[in-house]
Design a protein around this motif. Structure first.
Motif: not given
Length: 269
Positions: A87-95, A130-135, A141-143, A169-172
């Motif tokens: 799902a993190c490949r298709y979404e960039s905001e928390p879900f 889940v928090v996706p982190v697109h770098l 990355g993801a948490a 927090l996760t992105r930082h």
């Protein structure tokens, strides 16, 4: 944002900052309704996040064990099989998600099409925020913030209360970790592609040959080859596919809203 959720608590500037930042992230998540942290700086590689001394954060900080359900950071297939990183490949905001679906602040129809069969076994958790982190350069990355109570399936209240804070927090944390702890092959930053080079790469990314590109842009085949070679030299690549890959990573071409069958790719001059 309260002092408890101050981003300075999870900011990483040097390897020595990794462990205290991870401990702070763990404590913050625990204060948010007893959430546990499962975090990965790159879902494409089977590489554990570690502190400056080489200790695996998953076990030494976040409290995961070597029990069967806890070995998520050691599974090379998790990024391909689990619905969470998918799902993190298709979404960039928390879900937040469980076996019944994915919930986002704004609708994302692509998530509705993802396979949720056998969700708990494949995702290793009944529910998660889940928090996706697109770098840069396409790294993701993801948490996952999962409830300590494995019988808790509804995280709507926690998501509404904490999704924004967890996202920041996760992105930082992940961005700082990558800068401080990961050695990446550097992409060239000096040369800038010309408009004509980008145009040729754009058509090449759609599968067009040099002869076809020459007809499309009304230039000779030799001119097309010159622009393709020039772009390849600037990007320090040795093959056509590598040139296209690097150009995509740097944002010169994109397949958003287009296709290989005649759609248009975004061009950045």
């Amino acid at each position: 944002m309260s002092e408890q959720y101050d981003v300075s608590r999870v900011r990483i500037a040097t390897p020595a900052d990794v462990r205290p930042a991870a401990e702070n992230l763990r404590d913050i998540a625990a204060a948010m309704g007893g959430l546990r942290v499962a975090i990965c700086h790159n879902i494409a590689v089977n590489q554990s996040m570690e502190d400056a001394d080489g200790n695996v954060l998953a076990t030494s900080v976040f409290g995961w064990t070597f029990e069967e359900d806890d070995r998520w950071w050691r599974s090379p297939r998790l990024a391909l099989k689990s619905p969470l990183p998918t799902a993190c490949r298709y979404e960039s905001e928390p879900f937040w998600c469980n076996a019944e679906g994915f919930r986002t602040s704004l609708p994302n129809p692509m998530l509705d099409m993802l396979d949720r069969a056998d969700f708990v076994r494949r995702g290793l958790t009944p529910a998660a925020i889940v928090v996706p982190v697109h770098l840069p350069f396409g790294q993701i990355g993801a948490a996952s913030y999962v409830p300590a109570d494995r019988n808790k399936l509804d995280l709507a209240q926690e998501f509404d209360a904490y999704a924004v804070q967890l996202g920041v927090l996760t992105r930082h944390f992940i961005a700082g970790y990558v800068r401080s702890m990961c050695n990446r092959e550097r992409l060239p930053v000096g040369p800038v592609l010309s408009k004509r080079e980008v145009e040729c790469l754009r058509w090449a990314s759609m599968g067009k040959t040099d002869d076809e590109i020459s007809l499309i842009i009304a230039r000779s085949r030799a001119t097309v080859r010159f622009h393709m070679h020039s772009a390849s030299t600037k990007l320090n690549s040795v093959t056509r596919s590598q040139t296209l890959f690097k150009a995509t990573q740097l944002g010169y071409i994109s397949f958003s809203g287009g296709s290989f069958n005649g759609g248009s790719a975004r061009m950045v001059a």
